[in-house]
Design a protein around this motif. Structure first.
Motif, PDB file in Angstrom:
ATOM      1  N   LYS A   1     -31.475 -28.795  13.117  1.00 50.05           N
ATOM      2  CA  LYS A   1     -31.512 -26.739  13.439  1.00 50.05           C
ATOM      3  C   LYS A   1     -31.856 -25.799  14.154  1.00 50.05           C
ATOM      4  CE  LYS A   1     -32.231 -24.084   9.597  1.00 50.05           C
ATOM      5  NZ  LYS A   1     -33.812 -24.551   8.224  1.00 50.05           N
ATOM      6  N   SER A   2     -32.955 -26.285  14.926  1.00 49.06           N
ATOM      7  CA  SER A   2     -32.253 -25.262  16.356  1.00 49.06           C
ATOM      8  C   SER A   2     -31.038 -25.349  17.486  1.00 49.06           C
ATOM      9  CB  SER A   2     -33.525 -25.178  16.429  1.00 49.06           C
ATOM     10  OG  SER A   2     -33.514 -24.586  18.287  1.00 49.06           O
ATOM     11  N   GLU A   3     -31.089 -26.469  17.484  1.00 47.81           N
ATOM     12  CA  GLU A   3     -29.568 -26.801  18.489  1.00 47.81           C
ATOM     13  C   GLU A   3     -27.850 -26.439  17.377  1.00 47.81           C
ATOM     14  OE1 GLU A   3     -29.255 -30.595  18.645  1.00 47.81           O
ATOM     15  OE2 GLU A   3     -31.193 -30.881  20.082  1.00 47.81           O
ATOM     16  N   THR A   4     -28.235 -26.500  16.284  1.00 46.97           N
ATOM     17  CA  THR A   4     -27.302 -25.354  15.134  1.00 46.97           C
ATOM     18  C   THR A   4     -26.585 -24.110  15.295  1.00 46.97           C
ATOM     19  OG1 THR A   4     -27.422 -27.494  13.655  1.00 46.97           O
ATOM     20  CG2 THR A   4     -26.364 -25.994  13.326  1.00 46.97           C
ATOM     21  N   ALA A   5     -28.301 -23.538  15.261  1.00 47.66           N
ATOM     22  CA  ALA A   5     -28.126 -22.219  15.229  1.00 47.66           C
ATOM     23  C   ALA A   5     -27.859 -21.500  16.855  1.00 47.66           C
ATOM     24  CB  ALA A   5     -29.594 -21.807  15.348  1.00 47.66           C
ATOM     25  N   GLN A   6     -28.231 -22.860  18.067  1.00 48.92           N
ATOM     26  CA  GLN A   6     -27.387 -22.186  19.143  1.00 48.92           C
ATOM     27  C   GLN A   6     -26.607 -22.378  19.324  1.00 48.92           C
ATOM     28  OE1 GLN A   6     -30.280 -25.158  21.824  1.00 48.92           O
ATOM     29  NE2 GLN A   6     -32.057 -23.461  21.274  1.00 48.92           N
TER      30      GLN A   6
ATOM     31  N   TYR B   1     -24.253 -19.776  20.657  1.00 48.22           N
ATOM     32  CA  TYR B   1     -22.833 -19.653  21.943  1.00 48.22           C
ATOM     33  C   TYR B   1     -21.258 -19.568  21.177  1.00 48.22           C
ATOM     34  CZ  TYR B   1     -20.494 -22.630  25.194  1.00 48.22           C
ATOM     35  OH  TYR B   1     -19.359 -23.234  25.961  1.00 48.22           O
ATOM     36  N   TYR B   2     -20.976 -20.308  19.996  1.00 47.16           N
ATOM     37  CA  TYR B   2     -19.731 -19.773  19.620  1.00 47.16           C
ATOM     38  C   TYR B   2     -19.266 -18.644  19.111  1.00 47.16           C
ATOM     39  CZ  TYR B   2     -19.215 -25.104  19.880  1.00 47.16           C
ATOM     40  OH  TYR B   2     -19.762 -26.396  20.201  1.00 47.16           O
ATOM     41  N   GLU B   3     -20.904 -17.502  18.681  1.00 47.26           N
ATOM     42  CA  GLU B   3     -19.644 -16.857  18.555  1.00 47.26           C
ATOM     43  C   GLU B   3     -20.356 -15.665  19.906  1.00 47.26           C
ATOM     44  OE1 GLU B   3     -23.507 -14.713  16.394  1.00 47.26           O
ATOM     45  OE2 GLU B   3     -22.733 -16.269  14.607  1.00 47.26           O
TER      46      GLU B   3
ATOM     47  N   ILE C   1     -18.993 -16.400  22.680  1.00 44.70           N
ATOM     48  CA  ILE C   1     -17.723 -16.866  23.009  1.00 44.70           C
ATOM     49  C   ILE C   1     -16.119 -16.122  22.439  1.00 44.70           C
ATOM     50  CG2 ILE C   1     -15.292 -19.016  23.475  1.00 44.70           C
ATOM     51  CD1 ILE C   1     -18.024 -21.183  24.052  1.00 44.70           C
ATOM     52  N   LEU C   2     -16.353 -16.008  21.288  1.00 46.58           N
ATOM     53  CA  LEU C   2     -15.794 -14.832  20.343  1.00 46.58           C
ATOM     54  C   LEU C   2     -15.663 -13.714  20.842  1.00 46.58           C
ATOM     55  CD1 LEU C   2     -15.987 -17.143  16.577  1.00 46.58           C
ATOM     56  CD2 LEU C   2     -14.228 -17.188  18.298  1.00 46.58           C
ATOM     57  N   ASP C   3     -16.896 -13.175  21.129  1.00 48.71           N
ATOM     58  CA  ASP C   3     -17.191 -11.990  20.970  1.00 48.71           C
ATOM     59  C   ASP C   3     -16.178 -11.375  23.220  1.00 48.71           C
ATOM     60  OD1 ASP C   3     -17.862 -10.797  18.759  1.00 48.71           O
ATOM     61  OD2 ASP C   3     -20.143 -11.323  19.841  1.00 48.71           O
ATOM     62  N   CYS C   4     -16.382 -13.064  23.275  1.00 51.26           N
ATOM     63  CA  CYS C   4     -15.500 -12.503  24.934  1.00 51.26           C
ATOM     64  C   CYS C   4     -14.219 -12.078  24.911  1.00 51.26           C
ATOM     65  CB  CYS C   4     -16.307 -13.258  25.723  1.00 51.26           C
ATOM     66  SG  CYS C   4     -17.934 -12.722  25.564  1.00 51.26           S
ATOM     67  N   ILE C   5     -13.893 -12.941  24.034  1.00 51.02           N
ATOM     68  CA  ILE C   5     -12.061 -13.100  23.998  1.00 51.02           C
ATOM     69  C   ILE C   5     -11.207 -11.727  23.774  1.00 51.02           C
ATOM     70  CG2 ILE C   5     -12.184 -15.426  23.384  1.00 51.02           C
ATOM     71  CD1 ILE C   5     -11.251 -15.229  20.553  1.00 51.02           C
ATOM     72  N   SER C   6     -10.508 -11.493  24.189  1.00 52.56           N
ATOM     73  CA  SER C   6      -9.465 -10.477  23.815  1.00 52.56           C
ATOM     74  C   SER C   6      -8.835 -10.126  22.362  1.00 52.56           C
ATOM     75  CB  SER C   6      -8.867  -9.879  24.691  1.00 52.56           C
ATOM     76  OG  SER C   6      -7.897 -10.634  25.051  1.00 52.56           O
ATOM     77  N   THR C   7      -9.037 -11.440  21.804  1.00 54.84           N
ATOM     78  CA  THR C   7      -8.096 -11.504  20.685  1.00 54.84           C
ATOM     79  C   THR C   7      -8.954 -11.460  18.982  1.00 54.84           C
ATOM     80  OG1 THR C   7      -6.406 -13.218  21.290  1.00 54.84           O
ATOM     81  CG2 THR C   7      -6.995 -12.818  19.308  1.00 54.84           C
ATOM     82  N   GLY C   8      -8.622 -10.894  19.061  1.00 47.33           N
ATOM     83  CA  GLY C   8      -9.792 -10.388  16.884  1.00 47.33           C
ATOM     84  C   GLY C   8      -9.576 -11.819  16.378  1.00 47.33           C
ATOM     85  N   ILE C   9     -10.640 -12.000  15.627  1.00 44.02           N
ATOM     86  CA  ILE C   9     -10.584 -12.994  15.014  1.00 44.02           C
ATOM     87  C   ILE C   9     -11.650 -13.137  13.536  1.00 44.02           C
ATOM     88  CG2 ILE C   9     -11.755 -16.004  15.009  1.00 44.02           C
ATOM     89  CD1 ILE C   9      -9.363 -15.523  16.838  1.00 44.02           C
ATOM     90  N   LEU C  10     -11.394 -13.051  12.401  1.00 50.48           N
ATOM     91  CA  LEU C  10     -11.282 -13.550  11.050  1.00 50.48           C
ATOM     92  C   LEU C  10     -10.739 -14.744  10.749  1.00 50.48           C
ATOM     93  CD1 LEU C  10      -9.146 -10.536   9.898  1.00 50.48           C
ATOM     94  CD2 LEU C  10     -11.979 -10.669  10.602  1.00 50.48           C
ATOM     95  N   VAL C  11     -12.536 -14.941   9.787  1.00 53.20           N
ATOM     96  CA  VAL C  11     -12.406 -16.249   8.730  1.00 53.20           C
ATOM     97  C   VAL C  11     -12.318 -15.817   7.730  1.00 53.20           C
ATOM     98  CG1 VAL C  11     -13.239 -18.767   8.579  1.00 53.20           C
ATOM     99  CG2 VAL C  11     -13.267 -17.637  10.848  1.00 53.20           C
ATOM    100  N   LEU C  12     -11.697 -16.097   6.977  1.00 54.71           N
ATOM    101  CA  LEU C  12     -11.862 -16.304   5.615  1.00 54.71           C
ATOM    102  C   LEU C  12     -11.649 -16.787   4.268  1.00 54.71           C
ATOM    103  CD1 LEU C  12      -8.414 -12.681   5.814  1.00 54.71           C
ATOM    104  CD2 LEU C  12     -11.251 -12.478   5.677  1.00 54.71           C
ATOM    105  N   ASN C  13     -11.827 -17.018   3.217  1.00 56.53           N
ATOM    106  CA  ASN C  13     -11.517 -17.848   1.907  1.00 56.53           C
ATOM    107  C   ASN C  13     -10.842 -17.391   1.465  1.00 56.53           C
ATOM    108  OD1 ASN C  13     -12.927 -16.527   0.511  1.00 56.53           O
ATOM    109  ND2 ASN C  13     -14.551 -17.212  -0.413  1.00 56.53           N
ATOM    110  N   ASP C  14     -10.230 -18.164   0.385  1.00 57.42           N
ATOM    111  CA  ASP C  14      -9.823 -17.734  -0.784  1.00 57.42           C
ATOM    112  C   ASP C  14      -9.948 -16.304  -1.476  1.00 57.42           C
ATOM    113  OD1 ASP C  14      -7.536 -19.943   0.262  1.00 57.42           O
ATOM    114  OD2 ASP C  14      -8.478 -21.350  -1.201  1.00 57.42           O
ATOM    115  N   ALA C  15     -11.109 -16.254  -1.669  1.00 57.69           N
ATOM    116  CA  ALA C  15     -10.973 -15.255  -2.395  1.00 57.69           C
ATOM    117  C   ALA C  15     -10.989 -13.719  -2.151  1.00 57.69           C
ATOM    118  CB  ALA C  15     -12.453 -15.716  -2.916  1.00 57.69           C
ATOM    119  N   GLY C  16     -11.181 -13.855   0.040  1.00 57.93           N
ATOM    120  CA  GLY C  16     -10.807 -12.557   0.640  1.00 57.93           C
ATOM    121  C   GLY C  16     -12.644 -11.746   0.933  1.00 57.93           C
ATOM    122  N   ALA C  17     -13.669 -13.035   1.117  1.00 55.27           N
ATOM    123  CA  ALA C  17     -14.587 -13.244   2.298  1.00 55.27           C
ATOM    124  C   ALA C  17     -14.340 -13.889   3.107  1.00 55.27           C
ATOM    125  CB  ALA C  17     -15.779 -14.330   0.686  1.00 55.27           C
ATOM    126  N   VAL C  18     -15.699 -12.848   3.595  1.00 56.16           N
ATOM    127  CA  VAL C  18     -15.110 -12.751   4.814  1.00 56.16           C
ATOM    128  C   VAL C  18     -16.418 -14.031   6.035  1.00 56.16           C
ATOM    129  CG1 VAL C  18     -15.027 -11.563   7.588  1.00 56.16           C
ATOM    130  CG2 VAL C  18     -14.167 -10.341   5.853  1.00 56.16           C
TER     131      VAL C  18
END
Length: 455
Positions: free
Chosen positions: A106-111, A115-117, A119-136
């Protein structure tokens, strides 16, 4: 772990065979009607079953307690490994081992998620992940910045920003490549949207990549204007230069002939003809020279020198620009308000080129206030760093706001609403900022505010 599992298995098999043996003895005793053995073996069988049931309930409770602790991130869970009963001690050791493994996973998964968050915050492209109901499900800081939101949990929240954009993100499908314009209090953004999808834990998710293509469009537009201006100035210069040169030569010849005719008393008609020719040539010469000056002024748009950046303090720089503006307009009754945060803010850029940008913005602000006749003109300059450590300089005034229909054209070369204006001041300023690795933008609102951004 294998030897613990084998030990526990052997102990349970022994108890199982014991219980089966007692059950067999009870059956045989009942068949042979041996009452004492039947009663004794039945009591022993009941005691064995009761003992195993207690062990089962105890171990089940421990496992449930362990699962609850892991689910609630309770890392303090620990079972005693020093009990007198060997079976309990072995089971407790096994449960502690399982808990340790699960906590590590669980600790490794959280890390990894963190880590991926990052990386996402360091890139200049906006990233959104949505489900089919529109939840972010996921978003990065760039996506929030582009959309002008601080909190974003559902697509329906975009109705406060732009209803058309909300509909676009709600109905977009994997493989779509979309483009839209978004206007908010931070300015106008041209968004490019690419849509892909993935299925995780049997749930379909859409991944949206958002890019601000304003800079790319600005660069293409400016490059097109530069190429056009170079062609026009080259052709105009080639055509006008010989005309002005020839008119100057003819004027010289006419003046020489007039001096000769004055000695021989020329006829009045010849004087009138010569005067008309001279006036016409004067007009051609003056017009040609004015056109050459006009073209030379526009030529500056394509000849901005390469920036030579250096470090300098923003506070002293802005104070010098304000004093220069006051010197250029000594009669203007305008107060300047300067806010620098922090006080020792440093900028790495070409100070000479950036001074042209700031002087032009201050000049435009003063002229706008004076044209409107504002009684108490105020020009505000703010300089600070944003969360991504980019230096921002805001120049705003309380004069009349730029109408929306004009705001779209103010950066186009040669566009002007001022009488006698060249229409290249803001175009050159934006090009200087682009060459300096930054940007110049107009932010809509009640007041006119320009922002210089140095990345």
């Amino acid at each position: 772990m294998k030897h613990i599992y084998r030990h526990i298995t052997d102990r349970y098999l022994f108890r199982l065979f014991t219980s089966l043996a007692l059950a067999g003895i009870v059956a045989l005793s009942a068949i042979y009607r041996d009452i004492p053995w039947t009663v004794l073996s039945a009591l022993l069988l009941l005691l064995s079953i009761r003992w195993q049931w207690k062990l089962y309930r105890r171990y089940t409770q421990k496992i449930l307690f362990l699962l609850d602790a892991i689910e609630n991130n309770d890392t303090s869970i620990h079972f005693s490994e020093h009990e007198d009963i060997p079976d309990n001690r072995i089971v407790n050791q096994a449960l502690n081992r399982v808990a340790s493994i699960l906590y590590n996973v669980k600790s490794e998964t959280a890390q990894q998620e963190k880590y991926y968050e990052l990386i996402l915050d360091c890139i200049s492209t906006g990233i959104l992940v949505l489900n089919d109901a529109g939840a972010v499900y996921q978003k990065n800081n760039e996506a929030l910045r582009l959309l002008g939101l601080d909190v974003f949990t559902h697509v329906s929240q975009l109705v406060r920003v732009d209803a058309q954009l909300m509909g676009l993100l709600t109905h977009c499908r994997p493989g779509d490549k979309l483009q839209t314009r978004l206007s908010n209090e931070r300015g106008t953004v041209n968004l490019s949207i690419r849509v892909s999808d993935i299925t995780i834990r049997q749930e379909h998710l859409r991944i949206l990549a958002l890019n601000d293509i304003n800079n790319e469009l600005d660069e293409k537009e400016i490059d097109s204007w530069i190429r056009l201006t170079r062609v026009l100035t080259h052709e105009i210069m080639n055509s006008v230069t010989p005309i002005t040169s020839l008119s100057d030569t003819l004027l010289t010849l006419i003046q020489g002939n007039e001096e000769l005719k004055m000695k021989s008393e020329p006829i009045s008609s010849d004087k009138e003809t010569a005067e008309e020719i001279r006036n016409g040539l004067h007009t051609i010469s003056a017009t040609g020279k004015g056109l050459l000056s006009f073209v030379e002024n526009y030529r500056r748009f394509t000849r901005i020198p390469k920036p030579e950046p250096s470090l300098f303090y923003v506070k002293g720089f802005i104070n010098r620009m304000v004093e220069l503006a006051r010197h250029q307009y000594p009669d203007s009754r305008i107060s300047f308000r300067i806010h620098i945060t922090p006080d020792d803010l440093i900028l790495y850029a070409d100070e000479n080129l950036i001074s042209q940008v700031l002087i032009n913005l201050l000049k435009n602000a003063i002229q706008a206030i004076e044209t409107e006749g504002t009684s108490e003109g105020i020009i505000t300059l703010r300089a600070y760093c944003n969360e991504s450590e980019a230096v921002l300089i805001e120049v705003s005034n309380n004069g009349p706001a730029i109408p929306p229909e004009m705001a779209e054209h103010i950066f186009i070369p040669f566009f002007t609403t001022k009488e006698g204006g060249s229409g290249i001041g803001l175009s050159i300023s934006r090009q200087i900022m682009r060459l300096s690795g930054g940007s110049l933008s107009l932010y809509p609102g009640k007041e006119t505010m320009f922002m210089l951004k140095f990345n």
